[in-house]
Write a protein that holds these residues in place. Structure first.
Motif, mmCIF file in Angstrom:
data_model
loop_
_atom_site.group_PDB
_atom_site.id
_atom_site.type_symbol
_atom_site.label_atom_id
_atom_site.label_comp_id
_atom_site.label_asym_id
_atom_site.label_seq_id
_atom_site.Cartn_x
_atom_site.Cartn_y
_atom_site.Cartn_z
ATOM 1 N N ILE A 57 -18.260 -24.060 7.739
ATOM 2 C CA ILE A 57 -16.930 -24.629 7.972
ATOM 3 C C ILE A 57 -16.167 -24.691 6.658
ATOM 4 N N ASP A 58 -15.000 -24.062 6.605
ATOM 5 C CA ASP A 58 -14.075 -24.210 5.479
ATOM 6 C C ASP A 58 -13.068 -25.279 5.885
ATOM 7 N N PHE A 59 -12.952 -26.320 5.065
ATOM 8 C CA PHE A 59 -12.041 -27.407 5.424
ATOM 9 C C PHE A 59 -11.242 -27.887 4.222
ATOM 10 N N ASP A 60 -10.054 -28.411 4.528
ATOM 11 C CA ASP A 60 -9.135 -28.953 3.539
ATOM 12 C C ASP A 60 -9.388 -30.451 3.444
ATOM 13 N N GLU A 61 -9.942 -30.871 2.327
ATOM 14 C CA GLU A 61 -10.309 -32.277 2.140
ATOM 15 C C GLU A 61 -9.098 -33.214 2.141
ATOM 16 N N GLN A 62 -7.914 -32.668 2.000
ATOM 17 C CA GLN A 62 -6.707 -33.497 2.079
ATOM 18 C C GLN A 62 -6.399 -33.886 3.521
ATOM 19 N N GLN A 63 -6.968 -33.150 4.481
ATOM 20 C CA GLN A 63 -6.702 -33.415 5.894
ATOM 21 C C GLN A 63 -7.903 -34.013 6.633
ATOM 22 N N ILE A 64 -9.098 -33.655 6.211
ATOM 23 C CA ILE A 64 -10.311 -34.165 6.841
ATOM 24 C C ILE A 64 -11.399 -34.177 5.775
ATOM 25 N N ASN A 65 -12.200 -35.241 5.752
ATOM 26 C CA ASN A 65 -13.215 -35.297 4.715
ATOM 27 C C ASN A 65 -14.605 -35.003 5.282
ATOM 28 N N TYR A 66 -15.545 -34.847 4.390
ATOM 29 C CA TYR A 66 -16.907 -34.467 4.776
ATOM 30 C C TYR A 66 -17.562 -35.524 5.666
ATOM 31 N N THR A 67 -17.316 -36.793 5.366
ATOM 32 C CA THR A 67 -17.888 -37.858 6.197
ATOM 33 C C THR A 67 -17.356 -37.776 7.620
ATOM 34 N N GLN A 68 -16.087 -37.484 7.786
ATOM 35 C CA GLN A 68 -15.536 -37.322 9.133
ATOM 36 C C GLN A 68 -16.187 -36.146 9.855
ATOM 37 N N LEU A 69 -16.405 -35.043 9.134
ATOM 38 C CA LEU A 69 -17.095 -33.901 9.735
ATOM 39 C C LEU A 69 -18.510 -34.281 10.158
ATOM 40 N N LEU A 70 -19.208 -35.020 9.302
ATOM 41 C CA LEU A 70 -20.556 -35.471 9.652
ATOM 42 C C LEU A 70 -20.544 -36.360 10.895
ATOM 43 N N ASN A 71 -19.585 -37.264 10.970
ATOM 44 C CA ASN A 71 -19.504 -38.145 12.144
ATOM 45 C C ASN A 71 -19.296 -37.336 13.419
ATOM 46 N N VAL A 72 -18.422 -36.352 13.358
ATOM 47 C CA VAL A 72 -18.205 -35.481 14.519
ATOM 48 C C VAL A 72 -19.492 -34.735 14.850
ATOM 49 N N PHE A 73 -20.144 -34.198 13.841
ATOM 50 C CA PHE A 73 -21.395 -33.462 14.036
ATOM 51 C C PHE A 73 -22.443 -34.322 14.752
ATOM 52 N N PHE A 74 -22.663 -35.521 14.257
ATOM 53 C CA PHE A 74 -23.705 -36.373 14.843
ATOM 54 C C PHE A 74 -23.326 -36.918 16.216
#
Length: 174
Positions: A57-74
């Motif tokens: 996943i390539d993501f823009d940290e200004q719009q979504i952060n890694y912790t949010q991605l992890l929360n979605v993943f789990f």
């Protein structure tokens, strides 16, 4: 641009979820964590390459952060079943977070610890990011191109529904 590398069962399912999120610029389905150089889908499906089906996943940290991605993943896969997601069984379907740096590792450890404190037995593998091999072209953006395909039609809508119910504020707007 930052990157995340997750495996949570069939990469078609994981890809379909993360493509919905604002700040996610690109999702590539592929393979990681195995012993065969540049494996094919058929090799990975046989279960003896040790690769997991993953998404980069390539993501823009200004719009979504890694912790949010992890929360979605789990939230959108079952991190409590070893080498299995629904009817998909085998090490290639394992739950895994591959991290690119210490900060990502620490964020994943914290979320896993919180889930375990809530009484869940998390079996998600947490490892440094290995070599990533993109899957064959026909696997890329699979659900968007094949929404009525039987497996997709059965497996992906419940994940998207859960995503919408828990993370509406993170979704891209049309």
């Amino acid at each position: 641009m930052q990157q995340a590398l997750f495996g949570g069962g069939c990469f078609w399912c994981v890809e379909a979820v993360f493509l919905q999120l604002k700040g996610v610029e690109k999702v590539v389905s592929g393979y990681a964590g195995g012993v065969v150089h540049n494996p094919s889908y058929d090799q990975v499906c046989q279960g003896n390459t040790q690769h997991a089906e993953v998404v980069l996943i390539d993501f823009d940290e200004q719009q979504i952060n890694y912790t949010q991605l992890l929360n979605v993943f789990f939230t959108t896969h079952d991190p409590t079943t070893l080498n299995r997601q629904g009817n998909d069984v085998g090490t290639q379907y394992r739950s895994v977070v591959y991290y690119f740096n210490d900060e990502q590792m620490q964020q994943a450890e914290k979320i896993i610890q919180n889930l375990e404190n809530d009484g869940l037995n998390i079996v998600t593998e947490l490892s440094p990011a290995p070599t990533f091999y993109p899957a064959e072209e026909y696997h890329q953006n699979f659900y968007a191109r094949n929404p009525s395909q039987g497996y997709c039609n059965f497996s992906i809508p419940p994940k998207l529904s859960k995503l919408r119910s828990k993370y509406l504020e993170l979704l891209k707007t049309e």
